[in-house]
Design a protein around this motif. Sequence first.
Motif, PDB file in Angstrom:
ATOM      1  N   MET A 122       0.837  -1.178   0.000  1.00 28.23           N
ATOM      2  CA  MET A 122       0.000   0.000   0.000  1.00 28.23           C
ATOM      3  C   MET A 122       0.889   1.251   0.000  1.00 28.23           C
ATOM      4  N   ASN A 123       1.325   1.611  -1.201  1.00 26.55           N
ATOM      5  CA  ASN A 123       2.168   2.798  -1.331  1.00 26.55           C
ATOM      6  C   ASN A 123       1.457   3.956  -2.019  1.00 26.55           C
ATOM      7  N   ARG A 124       0.564   3.635  -2.936  1.00 29.48           N
ATOM      8  CA  ARG A 124      -0.166   4.659  -3.695  1.00 29.48           C
ATOM      9  C   ARG A 124      -1.656   4.347  -3.537  1.00 29.48           C
ATOM     10  N   ILE A 125      -2.298   5.107  -2.641  1.00 39.43           N
ATOM     11  CA  ILE A 125      -3.654   4.774  -2.207  1.00 39.43           C
ATOM     12  C   ILE A 125      -4.636   5.864  -2.633  1.00 39.43           C
ATOM     13  N   ALA A 126      -5.666   5.457  -3.345  1.00 38.94           N
ATOM     14  CA  ALA A 126      -6.773   6.341  -3.690  1.00 38.94           C
ATOM     15  C   ALA A 126      -7.956   5.979  -2.796  1.00 38.94           C
ATOM     16  N   ILE A 127      -8.503   6.967  -2.105  1.00 39.23           N
ATOM     17  CA  ILE A 127      -9.662   6.743  -1.249  1.00 39.23           C
ATOM     18  C   ILE A 127     -10.838   7.490  -1.868  1.00 39.23           C
ATOM     19  N   ILE A 128     -11.895   6.735  -2.178  1.00 35.62           N
ATOM     20  CA  ILE A 128     -13.059   7.293  -2.855  1.00 35.62           C
ATOM     21  C   ILE A 128     -14.330   6.896  -2.113  1.00 35.62           C
ATOM     22  N   GLY A 129     -15.408   7.606  -2.372  1.00 35.61           N
ATOM     23  CA  GLY A 129     -16.690   7.294  -1.763  1.00 35.61           C
ATOM     24  C   GLY A 129     -17.576   8.516  -1.738  1.00 35.61           C
ATOM     25  N   CYS A 130     -18.781   8.321  -1.328  1.00 35.34           N
ATOM     26  CA  CYS A 130     -19.789   9.378  -1.271  1.00 35.34           C
ATOM     27  C   CYS A 130     -19.380  10.444  -0.256  1.00 35.34           C
ATOM     28  N   GLY A 131     -19.883  11.653  -0.445  1.00 35.56           N
ATOM     29  CA  GLY A 131     -19.709  12.686   0.561  1.00 35.56           C
ATOM     30  C   GLY A 131     -20.278  12.206   1.888  1.00 35.56           C
ATOM     31  N   GLY A 132     -19.563  12.456   2.973  1.00 34.10           N
ATOM     32  CA  GLY A 132     -20.014  12.038   4.292  1.00 34.10           C
ATOM     33  C   GLY A 132     -19.676  10.612   4.650  1.00 34.10           C
ATOM     34  N   SER A 133     -19.046   9.877   3.727  1.00 36.37           N
ATOM     35  CA  SER A 133     -18.714   8.470   3.997  1.00 36.37           C
ATOM     36  C   SER A 133     -17.514   8.325   4.930  1.00 36.37           C
ATOM     37  N   GLY A 134     -16.737   9.385   5.091  1.00 38.91           N
ATOM     38  CA  GLY A 134     -15.584   9.326   5.991  1.00 38.91           C
ATOM     39  C   GLY A 134     -14.248   9.257   5.276  1.00 38.91           C
ATOM     40  N   LYS A 135     -14.207   9.677   4.007  1.00 36.38           N
ATOM     41  CA  LYS A 135     -12.959   9.618   3.226  1.00 36.38           C
ATOM     42  C   LYS A 135     -11.835  10.400   3.891  1.00 36.38           C
ATOM     43  N   SER A 136     -12.125  11.624   4.299  1.00 33.84           N
ATOM     44  CA  SER A 136     -11.084  12.484   4.876  1.00 33.84           C
ATOM     45  C   SER A 136     -10.570  11.917   6.192  1.00 33.84           C
ATOM     46  N   THR A 137     -11.487  11.476   7.027  1.00 33.82           N
ATOM     47  CA  THR A 137     -11.096  10.907   8.320  1.00 33.82           C
ATOM     48  C   THR A 137     -10.259   9.655   8.124  1.00 33.82           C
ATOM     49  N   LEU A 138     -10.724   8.755   7.272  1.00 32.61           N
ATOM     50  CA  LEU A 138      -9.978   7.530   7.004  1.00 32.61           C
ATOM     51  C   LEU A 138      -8.603   7.860   6.429  1.00 32.61           C
ATOM     52  N   ALA A 139      -8.555   8.795   5.498  1.00 31.18           N
ATOM     53  CA  ALA A 139      -7.284   9.164   4.872  1.00 31.18           C
ATOM     54  C   ALA A 139      -6.291   9.679   5.908  1.00 31.18           C
ATOM     55  N   ARG A 140      -6.758  10.528   6.822  1.00 33.29           N
ATOM     56  CA  ARG A 140      -5.859  11.042   7.871  1.00 33.29           C
ATOM     57  C   ARG A 140      -5.333   9.908   8.735  1.00 33.29           C
ATOM     58  N   GLN A 141      -6.201   8.962   9.079  1.00 33.55           N
ATOM     59  CA  GLN A 141      -5.788   7.865   9.951  1.00 33.55           C
ATOM     60  C   GLN A 141      -4.822   6.926   9.237  1.00 33.55           C
ATOM     61  N   VAL A 142      -5.074   6.608   7.980  1.00 29.68           N
ATOM     62  CA  VAL A 142      -4.173   5.733   7.227  1.00 29.68           C
ATOM     63  C   VAL A 142      -2.827   6.437   7.024  1.00 29.68           C
ATOM     64  N   ALA A 143      -2.854   7.732   6.733  1.00 34.27           N
ATOM     65  CA  ALA A 143      -1.610   8.489   6.556  1.00 34.27           C
ATOM     66  C   ALA A 143      -0.787   8.493   7.843  1.00 34.27           C
ATOM     67  N   ALA A 144      -1.454   8.598   8.979  1.00 35.09           N
ATOM     68  CA  ALA A 144      -0.748   8.594  10.262  1.00 35.09           C
ATOM     69  C   ALA A 144      -0.074   7.246  10.516  1.00 35.09           C
ATOM     70  N   VAL A 145      -0.747   6.165  10.142  1.00 32.44           N
ATOM     71  CA  VAL A 145      -0.193   4.821  10.358  1.00 32.44           C
ATOM     72  C   VAL A 145       0.957   4.543   9.388  1.00 32.44           C
ATOM     73  N   LEU A 146       0.758   4.866   8.115  1.00 27.87           N
ATOM     74  CA  LEU A 146       1.751   4.517   7.087  1.00 27.87           C
ATOM     75  C   LEU A 146       2.827   5.579   6.884  1.00 27.87           C
ATOM     76  N   GLY A 147       2.548   6.804   7.285  1.00 24.66           N
ATOM     77  CA  GLY A 147       3.511   7.885   7.088  1.00 24.66           C
ATOM     78  C   GLY A 147       3.570   8.407   5.658  1.00 24.66           C
ATOM     79  N   HIS A 148       2.546   8.135   4.880  1.00 28.24           N
ATOM     80  CA  HIS A 148       2.501   8.605   3.493  1.00 28.24           C
ATOM     81  C   HIS A 148       1.977  10.036   3.438  1.00 28.24           C
TER      82      HIS A 148
END
Length: 166
Positions: free
Chosen positions: A1-27
Amino acid sequence: MNRIAIIGCGGSGKSTLARQVAAVLGHPLTHLDAIHYDQQWQPLPPEQFAAEQQKLVAGDRWIIEGNYASTLPIRLAAADTVIFLDLPAAACLWGILQRRWRYRGGQHADGVYDRITWGFIRYVLGYRSAMRPRIHALLQKHGPHARLITLTSRQQVNRFLGQRQR
């Protein structure tokens, strides 16, 4: 998981998930709203928006969150992982209300814009019937090489994050 695209409906939690995954992986993380809109909520011209994404996906490691189906092929072609938040409309509407309560509207520091209109609500209500088939077609055409992770509930998102943090 080096190049990750996060997609989904508005309000689905894309931004929150992205911040959390970035914190874990350091990307490095990019919220597409921050690129697409300026402080006055004016969009970039389409060619410039696409060019900015071409620069982003040239990197070795990244997380890019946001829908923007018109430029999704750019991200899908370069991604090795796609996380599709395919949550029910009710969950997305609840996420939008929580975001509104938390941030009180406007553009957040990370560039995500909290704007609720009737058109946006109609978009959320019709996302699974109108956009999901389009997303799947784009995934098949531009991202068959990428690992697809589809999460359909907040519980699945939490389990996914729990696995990443171990």
